[in-house]
Structure formats: C-alpha cells, structure tokens
Design a protein around this motif. Structure first.
Motif, PDB file in Angstrom:
ATOM      1  N   GLN A 199      73.752  93.867 -41.516  1.00  0.00           N
ATOM      2  CA  GLN A 199      72.591  93.049 -41.713  1.00  0.00           C
ATOM      3  C   GLN A 199      72.061  93.088 -42.991  1.00  0.00           C
ATOM      4  N   PHE A 200      71.003  92.202 -43.316  1.00  0.00           N
ATOM      5  CA  PHE A 200      70.400  92.477 -44.837  1.00  0.00           C
ATOM      6  C   PHE A 200      71.661  91.901 -45.846  1.00  0.00           C
TER       7      PHE A 200
ATOM      8  N   GLU B 125      70.771  85.195 -42.341  1.00  0.00           N
ATOM      9  CA  GLU B 125      70.725  86.598 -42.611  1.00  0.00           C
ATOM     10  C   GLU B 125      70.539  87.288 -41.012  1.00  0.00           C
TER      11      GLU B 125
ATOM     12  N   HIS C 238      60.559 102.020 -33.142  1.00  0.00           N
ATOM     13  CA  HIS C 238      59.341 101.685 -33.954  1.00  0.00           C
ATOM     14  C   HIS C 238      59.586 100.212 -34.652  1.00  0.00           C
TER      15      HIS C 238
ATOM     16  N   ARG D 289      52.682  99.820 -31.568  1.00  0.00           N
ATOM     17  CA  ARG D 289      53.710 100.466 -32.542  1.00  0.00           C
ATOM     18  C   ARG D 289      53.784 101.905 -32.104  1.00  0.00           C
ATOM     19  N   HIS D 290      54.918 102.200 -32.190  1.00  0.00           N
ATOM     20  CA  HIS D 290      55.332 103.552 -32.345  1.00  0.00           C
ATOM     21  C   HIS D 290      56.316 104.266 -33.186  1.00  0.00           C
ATOM     22  N   PRO D 291      55.962 105.243 -33.840  1.00  0.00           N
ATOM     23  CA  PRO D 291      57.071 105.494 -34.829  1.00  0.00           C
ATOM     24  C   PRO D 291      58.212 106.140 -34.444  1.00  0.00           C
ATOM     25  N   TYR D 292      58.424 106.706 -33.341  1.00  0.00           N
ATOM     26  CA  TYR D 292      59.600 107.253 -32.960  1.00  0.00           C
ATOM     27  C   TYR D 292      59.470 107.682 -31.525  1.00  0.00           C
TER      28      TYR D 292
ATOM     29  N   SER E  14      57.821  92.399 -37.126  1.00  0.00           N
ATOM     30  CA  SER E  14      58.097  92.056 -38.502  1.00  0.00           C
ATOM     31  C   SER E  14      58.206  93.049 -39.259  1.00  0.00           C
ATOM     32  N   TYR E  15      57.929  94.494 -38.928  1.00  0.00           N
ATOM     33  CA  TYR E  15      58.532  95.455 -39.878  1.00  0.00           C
ATOM     34  C   TYR E  15      59.840  95.664 -39.909  1.00  0.00           C
ATOM     35  N   CYS E  16      60.689  94.983 -39.125  1.00  0.00           N
ATOM     36  CA  CYS E  16      62.268  95.095 -39.396  1.00  0.00           C
ATOM     37  C   CYS E  16      62.926  94.172 -39.421  1.00  0.00           C
ATOM     38  N   GLY E  17      62.218  92.691 -39.243  1.00  0.00           N
ATOM     39  CA  GLY E  17      62.942  91.462 -39.408  1.00  0.00           C
ATOM     40  C   GLY E  17      62.011  90.382 -39.083  1.00  0.00           C
ATOM     41  N   SER E  18      62.623  89.138 -39.073  1.00  0.00           N
ATOM     42  CA  SER E  18      61.749  87.988 -38.951  1.00  0.00           C
ATOM     43  C   SER E  18      62.104  87.118 -37.821  1.00  0.00           C
TER      44      SER E  18
END
Lengths: 337, 131
Positions: free
Chosen positions: A63-64, A88, A123, A147-150, A181-185
């Motif tokens: 990825q990326f 991508e 997350h 949203r949950h961090p972990y 959208s914190y990890c991809g679009s």
C-alpha cells in the motif's frame, strides 16, 4: 478498465471482465512505480476456461505505492492492450463484514448492539447499522462516525424498546464497515454482516396465554399477598404490647400525683403540705379592736380681719385688751393690777 | 515491602506504555484533521512551490517527515480572515516527526516541487500510512 479490490488487506483480486463479455486470452502484468520490475500475474481467476481476473497474495500487495496494471488480450494472433491504470491500493481496501453481533438490554428503552471486526486496525474503520422491526416497512440506517483508537471496533445503537403489550415485535440488525478517511480514501463498504434478531418471534396463542398469566400474577396475586402481609403486621402490632409501646409511648400524666391535693384535701394546700395545726391557729387573731375615727378641729386665727391697703397693723394699746370681743376669764384680774 | 514497591512501579510503567500507544493514533488523527483544514485555507496560486515527498519508502519516512516539516513553514493563508487559523495549524504541524530505521538515499531537495494543495495531500497520505 481493471477493477482491483483488496479484501481485508489479506488478498487482492483485479478483474477486467466477465465470462459473457470476454472472448480472448488475457494476461496481466503489474508493477509498483519506481520499485519493482514488471511481473506477470501468478494466479489467474478462471471462469469456465477464460481468465477474467488475477489473484494477488498478501506478499504481493504494497500500500501507499502507486500500482500499475497492464492487461494484454490476444485473439487470433493479434494483441490488444487494455490501458494501464495507476492506482493506490490503500484506496481500494474492502474490509470484511463485522462479526459477533450481540444485543443487550441497557435500560427500559435502550438496546446496545456491539460487534467486532476481523480487520486488523480497528481505528481505521467507520460503521453503519441497518435495522427494522417486523412491523416496519423500510430499513433505518444509522451511519455515525465512530472512532475508536484501539481494541475491538464497537458500536452502540440506541433503540426504542417494544412496549409491554407488544410481544409480537422483533428487530433485525445488520452492520457493515468501511475504511475511514484516517487511513485511506475509499468508498468501498464491506458486505452487510450476519443479522442479529431481538425480540420474540412467536405469535402463537400459547404466548398470549402466558402473557395473560403473567398479568394476573402481577395485578392480583401480588397486591393480595402484600395486603395479607400488612394485616398480619398490624395484628401483631396491636397484640404485642412490647411493640405497641415503641410506636405509641405512654405519655406521662402527672395529675395523678395531685389527686390527694385536689380530691382528699379539697384544694387546701396547707393541709396537704402538712403544716401543723397550732401554727395555723397562731395566725388567727384572739382580740377585738374598735375602730377609731380621726378628724381635724377648726382653729381661732382663721377669724382675724384683713387690713387691705394699709401698711401698719392695728396698734395694740397697753393695758387694753387686744380685741374688744375677746372675753377672757382673766379680765377682771387684769384690770385689778 | 520492597518487592511490593517494585511490582507497583512495573505495573504503573506498563500501564503507561499501554496508554501511550493509542495517544499516538489520536495525535495522528488530529494532524490529519489539521491538514484537511489547511487544504481549504492556504494560498495555492502565486506561491512558492514546495518539495513534496511522494509515497516515500519505509527507509525514507523520517526524511520525508523532515521535508514536510520544512515545507509547512512556507505556507501562507489565502486571505487575512483565515490568518489565525493557518498560523495555528502550522504551529501544530511543524512538530511532526517520524523515526524509522534505515538509510534513505534521497534528500528533501531531490523530491519534485509541487503546489501547496498537492503538498498537503501527500502529507495527509504519509500520515494515513503511519496511523
């Protein structure tokens, strides 16, 4: 074009068509920009003898990093290239549907729906909940930004509890997730999860009878039992002096102490107090007294005439009596001297 | 008694470590939100182009972070109304660093220069990669 989807970041499939539309022999080549050499697909997806796509293992996915795909179609000696696409891969992730849906009663009119996700990074997920009761006609979809961090991806949907008499209603819940959208679009939602049902499904007569049974218990048995209990307690209270005294203590009445005074001695305090009789006698008088009337006598100075406007008082001649009217018993003796 | 104290200290430290990890993610989420805000408030025309690392490899992550750090300082607000927003956002973002083992072969200047919006998009992608 070629459509590639990363399933839960575990494997990827790139598909360029279906059996109906494809006729030629296809081969896929891919490479990562500035990184790897051009490589042919190692595992083709076949549909009744025709390659329609390519399967990529987790080790082949980066990825990326811009990913390029080239598909060659050969038909009767001629080669046709389907245009290469640059993508991508982090924008093509489709997570797996949530699992372990459970429902819990929170309070009188709230239900809590929880689930967990097989996707490794919780997350990165956002979720949507879809539900309806058996009496609703359409689905309600709730898609907040959760949203949950972990930890497990968890969600909570507040929902109205069916009313007490409404025993034939049951609710069905579905959940699905998407990379946020914190990890991809990406716009790729996962599939809807396996549903979970809440409420009773049965509409049989037995159920209604059971509910009626419960009703009688609540409305008749319990009030009667509590009244009986109350009655027993009251009887106990009245019969047992020990308990009664605690609730109704004896108010002290001092009038009994004064019965002697008011009844026996008729209010005579001295008699009741025990004052000796001769002491009482000594206060009574044993003599009699006459009343003496006192009045004021009139005096002679009050008849002397007043000399008004004259300074000198009347002269007193020696040898002559002071007042002619005076009759004194010594008059004769005076003249004789 | 001493063993009890040591045990308590170890317990305390490990619980701190456990809570530290999620804070990183929360911090990165905050950075992403700030970048999204900057994308709509920075001046994009007639401004200096910035070196933009594009999809850096793992070994070059810390170089890329430094490069973004430097570029952030050159951003300008679109108009005077968003001046304070942009200044605040730059303050938040310029402390962003990454550490990754490995030697990077490219320097910041080797990356292509792009306009601020592209720069910020690449910055967001970098954070999405490490979040």
């Amino acid at each position: 074009g070629v459509e590639c989807v990363l399933f839960n970041e575990e494997y990827m499939t790139c598909v360029w068509g279906s059996r109906e539309t494809l006729t030629a022999n296809y081969s896929l080549y891919y490479w990562y920009e500035n990184r790897s050499p051009v490589v042919e697909c190692k595992q083709y997806l076949q549909d009744r003898g025709v390659s329609i796509g390519c399967h990529f293992n987790q080790s082949e996915i980066i990825q990326f990093q811009p990913f390029h795909v080239l598909v060659n179609a050969s038909l009767g000696g001629r080669t046709l290239e389907i245009p290469s696409e640059r993508m991508e891969l982090q924008d093509l992730v489709k997570p797996e549907a949530p699992v372990n849906l459970t429902i819990r009663n929170m309070s009188s009119n709230q239900l809590q729906l929880t689930w967990s996700s097989p996707y490794p990074r919780a997350h990165c997920l956002q979720h949507a909940v879809r539900y309806k009761s058996n009496k609703d006609t359409s689905w309600t979809v709730r898609a907040p930004w959760i949203r949950h961090p972990y930890g497990c991806a968890r969600g909570r949907a507040v929902h109205q509890h069916p009313r007490h008499g409404d025993y034939e209603k049951y609710y069905t819940f579905y959940v699905r997730s998407k990379i946020n959208s914190y990890c991809g679009s990406t716009q790729l939602w996962s599939e809807w999860s396996v549903p979970v049902v809440w409420g009773s499904n049965s509409t049989s007569k037995g159920m209604v009878e059971e509910q009626l049974h419960w009703f009688w218990i609540h409305m008749v048995l319990i009030p009667v039992a509590s009244c009986l209990l109350l009655l027993v307690l009251v009887v106990l209270l009245v019969r047992m002096e020990r308990v009664w005294v605690i609730l109704m203590p004896r108010i002290p009445n001092p009038s009994k102490n004064f019965d002697e005074l008011f009844i026996t001695h008729n209010g005579n305090f001295q008699e009741w107090a025990g004052v000796p009789k001769d002491f009482m006698e000594s206060f009574k008088p044993n003599y009699s007294e006459n009343i003496c009337y006192v009045s004021e006598l009139p005096t002679k100075e009050s008849y002397e005439p007043r000399w008004e406007g004259s300074n000198h008082p009347p002269s007193v001649m020696p040898g002559s009596p002071a007042a002619p009217q005076e009759h004194s018993p010594y008059k004769n003796s005076y003249v004789g001297a | 008694m001493e063993r009890m104290i040591i045990f308590c200290m170890i317990f305390f430290c490990s619980s701190m470590a456990l809570t530290a990890a999620p804070h990183k993610i929360t911090k990165y989420k905050q950075l992403l939100k700030t970048i999204n805000l900057l994308e709509i408030t920075v001046k994009d025309k007639d401004v200096e182009l910035l070196h933009t690392p594009e999809n850096p490899v793992d070994e070059c992550l810390s170089t890329a972070a430094t490069c973004f750090q430097k570029g952030i300082l050159k951003l300008q607000p679109e108009n005077s109304q968003v001046n304070s927003t942009v200044t605040q956002a730059i303050k938040v973002l310029r402390r962003f660093t990454l550490s990754h083992p490995g030697k990077c072969e490219s320097s910041c200047e080797s990356y292509e220069k792009k306009n601020p919006k592209e720069f910020l998009k690449s910055f967001a992608k970098l954070i999405q990669k490490v979040i």
